[in-house]
Write an enzyme that holds these catalytic residues in place. Structure first.
Site, PDB file in Angstrom:
ATOM      1  N   ARG A  35       5.322  12.812   4.496  1.00  0.00           N
ATOM      2  CA  ARG A  35       4.428  11.755   4.477  1.00  0.00           C
ATOM      3  C   ARG A  35       4.673  10.489   5.362  1.00  0.00           C
ATOM      4  NH1 ARG A  35       3.799  12.438  -1.757  1.00  0.00           N
ATOM      5  NH2 ARG A  35       5.944  12.709  -1.669  1.00  0.00           N
ATOM      6  N   ARG A  44      18.543   9.937   5.723  1.00  0.00           N
ATOM      7  CA  ARG A  44      19.909   9.660   4.921  1.00  0.00           C
ATOM      8  C   ARG A  44      20.994   9.715   5.819  1.00  0.00           C
ATOM      9  NH1 ARG A  44      17.362   7.501   1.651  1.00  0.00           N
ATOM     10  NH2 ARG A  44      17.286   7.902  -0.468  1.00  0.00           N
ATOM     11  N   GLU A 103      27.683   5.098   3.337  1.00  0.00           N
ATOM     12  CA  GLU A 103      27.185   3.754   3.468  1.00  0.00           C
ATOM     13  C   GLU A 103      27.396   3.275   1.931  1.00  0.00           C
ATOM     14  OE1 GLU A 103      23.121   4.608   4.553  1.00  0.00           O
ATOM     15  OE2 GLU A 103      22.756   3.913   2.535  1.00  0.00           O
ATOM     16  N   HIS A 121      19.918   0.041   5.820  1.00  0.00           N
ATOM     17  CA  HIS A 121      19.112   0.772   4.987  1.00  0.00           C
ATOM     18  C   HIS A 121      17.897  -0.134   4.459  1.00  0.00           C
ATOM     19  CE1 HIS A 121      19.142   4.560   2.206  1.00  0.00           C
ATOM     20  NE2 HIS A 121      17.639   4.136   2.375  1.00  0.00           N
TER      21      HIS A 121
HETATM   22  C1  DGY Z   1      14.245   5.678  -0.284  1.00  0.00           C
HETATM   23  O1  DGY Z   1      13.385   5.313  -0.953  1.00  0.00           O
HETATM   24  O2  DGY Z   1      14.602   6.774  -0.451  1.00  0.00           O
HETATM   25  C2  DGY Z   1      14.640   4.784   0.917  1.00  0.00           C
HETATM   26  O3  DGY Z   1      15.782   5.333   1.650  1.00  0.00           O
HETATM   27  C3  DGY Z   1      14.973   3.593   0.205  1.00  0.00           C
HETATM   28  O4  DGY Z   1      16.246   3.689  -0.604  1.00  0.00           O
END
Ligand code: DGY
Length: 327
Positions: free
Chosen positions: A157, A240, A269, A287
């Site tokens: 999405r 990620r 991180e 992030h």
């Molecule tokens: C997620 O929602 O996976 C984003 O990386 C925020 O943590």
């Protein structure tokens, strides 16, 4: 009657804590630092539910030490902090927060792309350092965004949201690679064309990573992949840490094998590879892709609603492992 006990493992909005207190005994860890694994286990004793972020690892050792636990509600769409088979084997439900963050995260993907291509932070540092004394024709000349080729690796999405912004907002040619190809209707809707990974790497002027982390996506972009990219390309990671080999990327940026990178996520991180901190052609953010007030509130509410719905009515709203409940 005693109410079920839950742990909220991270600071969240006071109104969400209030909502949870209407149903549960709430133990709220409101400290800035996450709970180390042993403390997390200690705080989970006697708890049937937990509200976590992607930083709390829910693995077999923790689950075995917390046998009352029935649900872990992540305040994140990603759930690579869950050992899903271990949770399912113990009939522990996991939930995430899809949809509520899609457009906000896609906005940020584009913000990072723009900042990286147009050298926004690098030029701001220059100005703040008092180095702006004259005009030069090539001062912070960056890469074109409109009309260029946008590559997207991972087309869920959020990837589709980025594609729509690129195709319809910036007149970009959009190509993507994903485990499975989108339907022709979805491809047309976001103006994107499916290509193999080699073509994606070779053709993209801006490559945005939006794929989930798993063993198979670990270092999906390393030295070999970077070598296939254009030397003028930018690389954006909002997916990620661990999807990019950060050490290899730092070398490539220093040697200008690609022009620049924008990174919102990092291997290990909140620690950031020290070499990334010293190269100028990288934009670094902590992030924050989903971080607007409205979206973070919607994420926290959805995580809380999952706890309430499952622990009071037996049905979660957005489970990631419904198989955990199979008879
Ligand atoms: C997620 O929602 O996976 C984003 O990386 C925020 O943590």
């Amino acid at each position: 009657m005693t109410r079920p006990a839950i742990l909220v493992a991270r600071p969240v909005f006071p109104q969400v804590i209030e909502l949870l207190r209407q149903h549960f005994e709430v133990d709220h860890h409101a400290g800035d630092n996450g709970l180390p694994p042993a403390e997390l286990i200690a705080r989970l004793q006697g708890k049937v539910g937990a509200l976590t972020t992607g930083s709390e690892r829910i693995d077999a050792a923790l689950l075995d030490a917390c046998p009352q636990l029935r649900i872990v509600a992540n305040m994140a769409v990603g759930f690579n902090n869950f050992d899903v088979p271990a949770m399912s084997a113990r009939r522990v439900l996991g939930t995430n927060t899809p949809d509520v963050l899609t457009e906000t995260t896609a906005d940020f993907g584009f913000a990072l792309l723009m900042a990286t291509a147009r050298r926004v932070t690098e030029s701001e540092h220059f100005l703040r350092a008092g180095l702006w004394t004259q005009w030069r024709y090539d001062m912070f000349a960056g890469a074109e965004v409109h009309g260029s080729t946008l590559g997207i690796l991972g087309m869920g999405r959020i990837g589709q949201g980025i594609a729509r912004r690129g195709a319809h907002g910036f007149g970009m040619k959009v190509i993507y690679h994903n485990r499975s190809r989108l339907s022709p209707e979805l491809e047309a809707g976001c103006g994107a064309r499916y290509v193999d990974k080699a073509e994606l790497l070779a053709q993209a002027d801006h490559l945005v990573l939006v794929l989930p982390y798993s063993a198979s996506s670990h270092h999906a972009i390393g030295a070999a992949e970077i070598a296939q990219m254009k030397p003028t390309a930018t690389l954006i990671n909002i997916a990620r840490g661990g999807i990019v080999d950060d050490a290899a990327l730092a070398v490539a940026l220093r040697e200008r094998r690609i022009a620049a990178a924008g990174l919102d996520v990092f291997e290990g991180e909140p620690t950031v590879h020290p070499d990334l901190l010293t190269v100028p052609n990288v934009v670094l953010t902590p992030h924050i892709a989903s971080a607007t007030v409205a979206t973070r509130l919607a994420m926290a509410r959805l995580a809380a609603d999952n706890l309430v719905s499952y622990l009071t009515r037996g049905q979660a709203l957005t489970p990631v492992n419904p198989q955990a409940l199979a008879p």
